[in-house]
Design an enzyme around this catalytic site. Structure first.
Site, short mmCIF file in Angstrom:
data_model
loop_
_atom_site.label_atom_id
_atom_site.label_comp_id
_atom_site.label_asym_id
_atom_site.label_seq_id
_atom_site.Cartn_x
_atom_site.Cartn_y
_atom_site.Cartn_z
N HIS A 1 0.97 -1.22 -0.11
CA HIS A 1 -0.04 0.02 0.01
C HIS A 1 0.85 1.24 0.02
CE1 HIS A 1 -3.97 2.00 1.48
NE2 HIS A 1 -3.13 3.08 1.12
N ASP B 1 -9.95 8.31 -7.68
CA ASP B 1 -10.10 9.09 -6.74
C ASP B 1 -11.48 9.22 -6.45
OD1 ASP B 1 -10.52 11.56 -5.47
OD2 ASP B 1 -8.41 11.72 -5.52
N GLY C 1 -8.41 8.35 -1.95
CA GLY C 1 -8.86 9.91 -1.97
C GLY C 1 -9.48 10.48 -0.67
N HIS D 1 -9.84 1.47 -0.35
CA HIS D 1 -9.91 1.99 0.82
C HIS D 1 -11.17 2.15 1.55
CE1 HIS D 1 -6.02 3.83 -0.32
NE2 HIS D 1 -5.77 4.39 0.58
N GLU E 1 -12.27 3.95 6.34
CA GLU E 1 -10.91 4.72 6.80
C GLU E 1 -11.53 5.74 7.85
OE1 GLU E 1 -9.04 6.53 3.50
OE2 GLU E 1 -7.46 7.37 4.62
N ASP F 1 1.78 3.42 3.22
CA ASP F 1 0.66 4.37 2.51
C ASP F 1 1.07 5.42 1.89
OD1 ASP F 1 -1.76 5.20 2.08
OD2 ASP F 1 -2.21 6.10 4.26
N ASP F 2 2.04 6.61 2.60
CA ASP F 2 2.70 7.71 1.90
C ASP F 2 3.81 7.87 2.81
OD1 ASP F 2 0.35 8.63 0.11
OD2 ASP F 2 -0.44 8.37 2.13
P1 IMP Z 1 -1.04 9.70 -6.34
O1 IMP Z 1 -2.25 8.71 -6.67
O2 IMP Z 1 0.20 9.05 -6.66
O3 IMP Z 1 -1.07 11.06 -6.81
O4 IMP Z 1 -0.91 9.54 -4.54
C1 IMP Z 1 -1.71 10.75 -3.81
C2 IMP Z 1 -2.78 10.26 -3.70
O5 IMP Z 1 -3.28 9.16 -2.95
C3 IMP Z 1 -3.89 11.28 -2.96
O6 IMP Z 1 -4.31 12.41 -3.88
C4 IMP Z 1 -4.98 10.40 -2.62
O7 IMP Z 1 -6.06 10.26 -3.48
C5 IMP Z 1 -4.50 9.20 -2.42
N1 IMP Z 1 -3.94 9.07 -0.86
C6 IMP Z 1 -3.12 9.00 -0.41
N2 IMP Z 1 -3.11 8.75 1.12
C7 IMP Z 1 -4.13 8.32 1.03
C8 IMP Z 1 -5.12 8.06 2.36
O8 IMP Z 1 -4.58 8.03 3.41
N3 IMP Z 1 -6.45 7.77 2.17
C9 IMP Z 1 -7.00 7.93 0.82
N4 IMP Z 1 -6.34 8.45 -0.08
C10 IMP Z 1 -5.01 8.45 -0.13
ZN ZN Z 2 -3.74 4.80 1.34
#
Ligand code: IMP
Ligand code: ZN
Length: 356
Positions: free
Chosen positions: A20, A148, A181, A208, A211, A293-294
């Site tokens: 993830h 998203d 998202g 997701h 959450e 996650d991030d």
């Molecule tokens: P990207 O899809 O590579 O642009 O990564 C960032 C995107 O991942 C954000 O704009 C969110 O849509 C999604 N995202 C990142 N962290 C979370 C989370 O904790 N919950 C839900 N969505 C997340």
């Molecule tokens: Zn996530």
């Protein structure tokens, strides 16, 4: 969380699976600084970006809304296919250096008319980066296209069609579709037809769900699709505001949970590490995987997440090994890849435990 050098060293050496990881949330501070510098060169008046750089700090807690605001800073920095290629390579390298042997990245394809980037060139840049990293890095990387929650049904459908098109020419790299998202921004139920379409194409679903609290009906309806995995699932258990019916669907169908401890703490959907729902699901033997996650936004690494888990719940190194090894069962790649990874783990085992 205090540092425990021996444990940290074990967690770093431990071969790991990351299931993830959002691409734009996983960009390291070093890569982000590189992107900001480039932007400032092109747009010397980019004061806003210079300020933004200082907001990417370690160690703070943020509200979930503030976490999502971070993406409004990061996304304008990754607005060309060339930049997406570059950050994908950097993110893969970061994970490989953290001894992640198998990585499933996910990202939301973006159309940016001003730079000419389309959803398709966006994904193709990621796939090229994954292909190019194969030669120099000891890590298997797969990819999921993300929907998203703010997408229209039409936009989500476009993403599923693109995933299906690229699946067939990606040599097994595109494995599924993510749904993510701001959880307050939409209702997962409205996307059920596109989720079903993705399943009919043989794409796995990583959704997701739960959450945030008070989503029981929405969650139950979507869980009935039996997604391949659920992200977070923070509010499924009755004691957390979920209910037994949700737990039953999860348990009866063995739907794995992707658990992201630091993300939940920093986003304040979980009050403290020792309150994390990991413990209850782990204790009943439910399939779980530990994820970041991030890692950029939340200033963490997968090794740190394992270390925090061990310190919080007093898990032995053997138990950490088991969690990591069993995560192989939950990957979206084929049985051959699973067998290969089990071989990697078995080969590394002696070396990893020799340290302790
Ligand atoms: P990207 O899809 O590579 O642009 O990564 C960032 C995107 O991942 C954000 O704009 C969110 O849509 C999604 N995202 C990142 N962290 C979370 C989370 O904790 N919950 C839900 N969505 C997340
Ligand atoms: Zn996530």
């Amino acid at each position: 969380m205090s540092l425990n050098t021996k444990l940290d060293e074990f967690c770093r050496k431990l071969p790991k699976v990351e299931l993830h990881a959002h691409l734009n949330g996983s960009i390291s501070e070093a890569t982000l600084s590189k992107l900001i510098e480039r932007k400032l060169k092109d747009f010397p008046d980019g004061v806003e970006l210079a300020v933004a750089q200082r907001t990417i700090n370690k160690g703070q807690r943020r509200t979930l809304d503030e976490c999502f605001a971070m993406f409004r800073i990061i996304h304008p920095l990754t607005d060309t296919a060339e930049t997406i290629y570059m950050v994908t390579c950097d993110v893969i390298r970061d994970f490989a250096e953290d001894n992640v042997k198998y990585l499933e990245l996910r990202s939301t394809p973006r159309h940016v008319p001003a730079t000419g980037m389309t959803k398709e060139t966006y994904v193709r840049a990621i796939l090229k980066a994954i292909e190019d990293c194969k030669e120099s890095m000891d890590i298997i990387v797969k990819f999921m296209l993300a929907i998203d929650m703010r997408n229209t049904l039409e936009g989500a459908d476009e993403t599923v069609e693109l995933a299906n098109k690229l699946k067939d020419c990606s040599n097994g790299v595109v494995v599924g579709v993510d749904f993510s998202g701001d959880p307050k921004a939409g209702d997962a139920r409205s996307f059920i037809p596109v989720f079903q379409k993705a399943q009919s194409y043989g794409l796995k679903l990583a959704l997701h769900l739960a959450e945030v609290p008070e989503r029981n009906e929405e969650t139950l309806e979507v869980l009935k699709l039996i997604p391949g995995r659920v992200g977070h699932g923070t509010f499924l258990l009755p004691e957390d505001g979920g209910n037994q019916e949700l737990v039953d669907v999860m348990v009866q169908n063995k739907i794995p949970l992707e658990l992201c401890l630091t993300s939940n703490i920093k986003g304040q959907t979980v009050a403290a590490y020792d309150n994390h729902h990991f413990k209850k699901w782990y204790d009943i033997g439910h399939p779980i995987s530990v994820c970041t996650d991030d890692k950029g936004v939340f200033s963490t690494t997968l090794s740190e997440e394992y270390s925090i888990l061990a310190q919080t719940f007093e898990l032995s190194q053997e138990k950490l090994w088991d969690i990591s090894y069993k995560s192989i069962d939950l990957i979206f790649a084929d049985e051959k890849t699973k067998a290969y990874l089990r071989g990697v783990w078995e080969k590394e085992r002696e070396n990893v435990f020799k340290l302790s």
